[in-house]
Scaffold this motif. Structure first.
Motif, PDB file in Angstrom:
ATOM      1  N   ARG A   1      -8.871   5.999   0.838  1.00  0.00           N
ATOM      2  CA  ARG A   1      -9.585   5.923  -0.575  1.00  0.00           C
ATOM      3  C   ARG A   1     -10.633   7.247  -0.604  1.00  0.00           C
ATOM      4  NH1 ARG A   1     -12.816   2.965  -2.438  1.00  0.00           N
ATOM      5  NH2 ARG A   1     -12.090   3.256  -4.687  1.00  0.00           N
ATOM      6  N   ALA A   2     -10.803   7.798  -1.822  1.00  0.00           N
ATOM      7  CA  ALA A   2     -11.811   8.895  -1.750  1.00  0.00           C
ATOM      8  C   ALA A   2     -13.187   7.926  -1.481  1.00  0.00           C
ATOM      9  CB  ALA A   2     -11.972   9.287  -3.222  1.00  0.00           C
TER      10      ALA A   2
ATOM     11  N   TYR B   1      -9.342  -2.002   0.117  1.00  0.00           N
ATOM     12  CA  TYR B   1     -10.571  -2.479   0.823  1.00  0.00           C
ATOM     13  C   TYR B   1     -11.768  -1.510   0.121  1.00  0.00           C
ATOM     14  CZ  TYR B   1      -7.792  -4.674   4.178  1.00  0.00           C
ATOM     15  OH  TYR B   1      -6.999  -5.847   4.933  1.00  0.00           O
ATOM     16  N   LEU B   2     -12.511  -1.972  -0.440  1.00  0.00           N
ATOM     17  CA  LEU B   2     -13.494  -1.395  -1.353  1.00  0.00           C
ATOM     18  C   LEU B   2     -14.950  -1.453  -1.100  1.00  0.00           C
ATOM     19  CD1 LEU B   2     -11.936  -2.474  -4.675  1.00  0.00           C
ATOM     20  CD2 LEU B   2     -11.580  -0.446  -3.737  1.00  0.00           C
TER      21      LEU B   2
ATOM     22  N   VAL C   1      -6.294   1.634   1.136  1.00  0.00           N
ATOM     23  CA  VAL C   1      -5.412   0.914   0.484  1.00  0.00           C
ATOM     24  C   VAL C   1      -4.434   0.593   1.220  1.00  0.00           C
ATOM     25  CG1 VAL C   1      -4.269   0.779  -1.916  1.00  0.00           C
ATOM     26  CG2 VAL C   1      -6.477   1.865  -1.963  1.00  0.00           C
ATOM     27  N   HIS C   2      -3.832  -0.687   1.286  1.00  0.00           N
ATOM     28  CA  HIS C   2      -2.600  -0.920   2.188  1.00  0.00           C
ATOM     29  C   HIS C   2      -1.545  -1.188   0.973  1.00  0.00           C
ATOM     30  CE1 HIS C   2      -5.054  -1.651   5.975  1.00  0.00           C
ATOM     31  NE2 HIS C   2      -5.362  -0.812   5.628  1.00  0.00           N
TER      32      HIS C   2
END
Length: 152
Positions: free
Chosen positions: A96-97, A150-151, A102-103
């Motif tokens: 991610r930026a 995942y964030l 991300v999966h």
């Protein structure tokens, strides 16, 4: 001494059990410095003499909980395209930026709900979030596609 990121695998009033998210080694604490099962800590621990079989927390740099939730939003266009380009059972990771990943999993259409349930219940989901240093996991899906975000 050992520095690392740990998931609190078990905790009660008297002790806690930590699992290192990098090497999966288990560390039993001699006492519980106010930790709850499921939390993540970035900490320094050390073995207590003379037998070095139990550990104590020297310092906690960060303590947090990882939320793992299913989103009502559909997977992004990129996730759908990724899933379409890979065989069933495959997983692709995208950075991610900023922070996180991300999966994208391609699953049998009839197995999508079960795959989402597996991701939501899997302890490895929290461990992966801890390794990435994020506090939120968002699972999006549509038939045949599961996107695990995942964030921070």
């Amino acid at each position: 001494m050992k520095e690392g990121t740990f998931v609190v695998a078990e905790a009660d009033a008297e002790s806690a059990v930590l699992r290192d998210v990098d090497d999966r080694q288990i560390h039993t604490l001699a006492d519980n410095p106010d930790l709850a099962a499921g939390e993540v800590i970035e900490a320094t621990i050390e073995a207590e003499p003379p037998m070095d079989v139990v550990w104590s927390v020297v310092e906690i740099d960060r303590q947090y909980a990882v939320s793992v939730d299913e989103s009502g939003e559909p997977p992004t266009q990129r996730a759908r395209e990724t899933a379409a380009d890979q065989p069933v059972g495959e997983l692709t990771r995208h950075e991610r930026a900023g922070t996180g990943e991300v999966h994208v999993l391609t699953v049998e259409e009839g197995e999508t709900e079960a795959a989402v349930a597996d991701v939501l219940a899997d302890e490895a989901t929290v461990e992966r979030a801890a390794r990435l240093g994020v506090e939120r996991v968002e699972v999006r899906s549509e038939p045949g596609v599961v996107s695990v975000r995942y964030l921070p």
